[in-house]
Write an enzyme that holds these catalytic residues in place. Structure first.
Site, PDB file in Angstrom:
ATOM      1  N   THR A 125       0.844  -1.185   0.000  1.00  0.00           N
ATOM      2  CA  THR A 125       0.000   0.000   0.000  1.00  0.00           C
ATOM      3  C   THR A 125       0.882   1.240   0.000  1.00  0.00           C
ATOM      4  OG1 THR A 125      -1.749  -1.161   1.209  1.00  0.00           O
ATOM      5  CG2 THR A 125      -1.844   1.245   1.189  1.00  0.00           C
ATOM      6  N   LYS A 199      -7.836   0.969  -2.786  1.00  0.00           N
ATOM      7  CA  LYS A 199      -7.383   0.320  -1.550  1.00  0.00           C
ATOM      8  C   LYS A 199      -7.316   1.326  -0.403  1.00  0.00           C
ATOM      9  CE  LYS A 199      -5.411  -2.502   1.399  1.00  0.00           C
ATOM     10  NZ  LYS A 199      -4.049  -3.011   1.216  1.00  0.00           N
ATOM     11  N   LYS A 271     -30.519  15.557  14.584  1.00  0.00           N
ATOM     12  CA  LYS A 271     -31.135  15.316  15.894  1.00  0.00           C
ATOM     13  C   LYS A 271     -30.404  14.211  16.644  1.00  0.00           C
ATOM     14  CE  LYS A 271     -34.879  12.858  15.843  1.00  0.00           C
ATOM     15  NZ  LYS A 271     -34.446  11.633  16.584  1.00  0.00           N
TER      16      LYS A 271
END
Length: 438
Positions: A125, A199, A271
């Site tokens: 990576t 990735k 909310k």
């Protein structure tokens, strides 16, 4: 291109009989294209095991000489160059960009043993610019590069990963036999860099949901709920985890429905997140992801909102308490001068609350600017806020005072020191909300 030394195309170690050398096969496992794997950690080792199980016997290399034998792999090369010399596709599965370059370069590197037409697939990576830089480095050698993000890593050895590939169509086509032999699914995401971007985005989902789970669990724990109960409820209600992509799928597949439903969803989202912030404030739980989710709810849903003045005021008051500690907003008068209203609505409601810088970063900017005024009282207010939020330690404050003596002038630096001393004294004596007397 660097010429291939003759020895690069001959001996390989048979890991079953380490003392015996065998000739490299014309096509590893008898199947073209031939595969090489460099880096035999969890992913690279698993990829090599999956390739071998499919009959595509890879030539492998790892800095740990015993790694191939430990995995039961048949062919190990002493250098990356020798892997490249007998491979059509080399899969690199090391830790980071620095290790990728180390594998590629030098007399023993992949590029030294490469021939035109070799494909290098990066399983590590990397940042997308690093992928593009590697491709440029390989181009003069006639070596094509694919970025190939893979997940999940723990399924590498059982042909259980998905490969996210970036690169041109022809290179992906030529590499596909090797890719499909270790991945259960290969997705060509686009041009070079697209696989790695996919990735990285997938990792963002992983780490982002970890943070979301952490904040949710802390809120549950603060309310006396065992986090395991939260896990049970969520898994039983949504066993496939499909909720994560509900709105994204709707916005892609049914944009008209998303546009129509957006305002109502925004109301519910605001909310519910406000309720989470309220519980967090009462419990003393830090929830930056929840804060960001509420701040950017309209952007998340793709809604353009002209925020009413009342919302800016409420945001400003909440931010004032974040900046200076709970209690300041309560001291703001109901009847406000134009200057006070501007401070709340604009300075805190729109500037301090922006996501581009952390509160600590903004605090440091303000401290620097305030130092130029020589106002110890204003420095005290900022430093006290930093101490309340745990943004600065006493040691860091000492360094700030020293730095500002030189940049703001000695007289102003003395005022900064006086303000810091006063804030520390106030902090050590117990919190006093701004506007209260000690």
């Amino acid at each position: 291109m660097t010429a291939q030394p003759e020895e690069l195309v001959s001996p390989f170690v048979d890991t079953d009989s380490p003392a015996r050398e065998v000739e490299a096969p014309a096509a590893a496992g008898g199947i073209a294209p031939r595969a090489g794997v460099i880096g035999l950690g969890m992913i690279g080792g698993g990829v090599a095991v999956s390739l071998e199980a499919r009959g595509r016997i890879p030539v492998v290399h790892d800095v740990r000489g015993e790694a191939a034998a430990d995995l039961g792999l048949a062919l190990a090369a002493p250098t990356p160059a020798e892997v490249a010399a007998v491979s059509d596709v080399v899969l690199i599965a090391v830790v980071d960009a620095a290790q990728v370059r180390e594998v590629l370069r030098g007399g023993d590197g992949v590029l030294a043993g490469a021939r035109p037409g070799l494909i290098v697939a990066l399983l590590s990576t990397l940042a997308v610019p690093e992928v593009l830089d590697v491709a440029e480095e390989c181009r003069p050698y006639g070596v094509a590069v694919l970025d190939c993000g893979v997940t999940p890593g723990d399924q590498a050895a059982s042909n259980g990963m998905v490969a996210m590939v970036g690169g041109d169509d022809d290179t992906v086509r030529r590499a596909m036999p090797v890719l499909s032999d270790f991945a259960k699914k290969v997705v060509h995401c686009g041009p070079l860099g697209a696989g790695m971007a996919t990735k990285i985005a997938r990792n963002v989902l992983t780490y982002g949901t970890w943070r979301a789970a952490h904040e949710a669990a802390e809120l549950a724990r603060a309310a006396g709920v065992d986090p395991r109960t939260l896990i049970e409820v969520v898994e039983d209600a949504d066993p496939t985890g499909s909720t994560m992509f509900t709105w994204l799928r709707t916005s892609i597949d049914a944009p008209e429905l998303a546009t129509e439903a957006g305002p109502q969803v925004l109301h519910l989202m605001d909310k519910d997140l406000a309720a989470a912030q309220d519980l967090a404030a009462k419990s003393g739980v830090e929830v930056p992801l929840i804060d960001a989710a509420r701040d950017h709810a309209a952007d998340t849903l793709g809604i353009v909102v002209d925020r009413p003045a009342a919302d800016r005021t409420e945001r400003g008051l909440q931010t004032m308490d974040k900046v200076y500690g709970t209690g300041l907003a309560a001291h703001m008068p109901e009847e406000r001068t134009p200057a006070t209203a501007m401070t709340i609505d604009h300075l805190f409601g729109e500037i301090w609350s922006r996501p581009g810088l952390s509160l600590r970063d903004r605090r440091l900017v303000v401290l620097g600017a305030t130092a130029m005024l020589g106002r110890a009282d204003l420095i005290e207010v900022q430093v006290r806020g930093a101490l309340i939020n745990g943004e600065l330690t006493e040691d860091e404050l000492e360094e700030i005072v020293l730095q500002l003596h030189y940049y703001a002038g000695w007289g102003n630096g003395t005022a900064v020191q006086a303000g810091v001393n006063a804030a520390l004294q106030s902090w050590q004596g117990g919190y006093v909300a701004p506007g209260e007397s000690s």
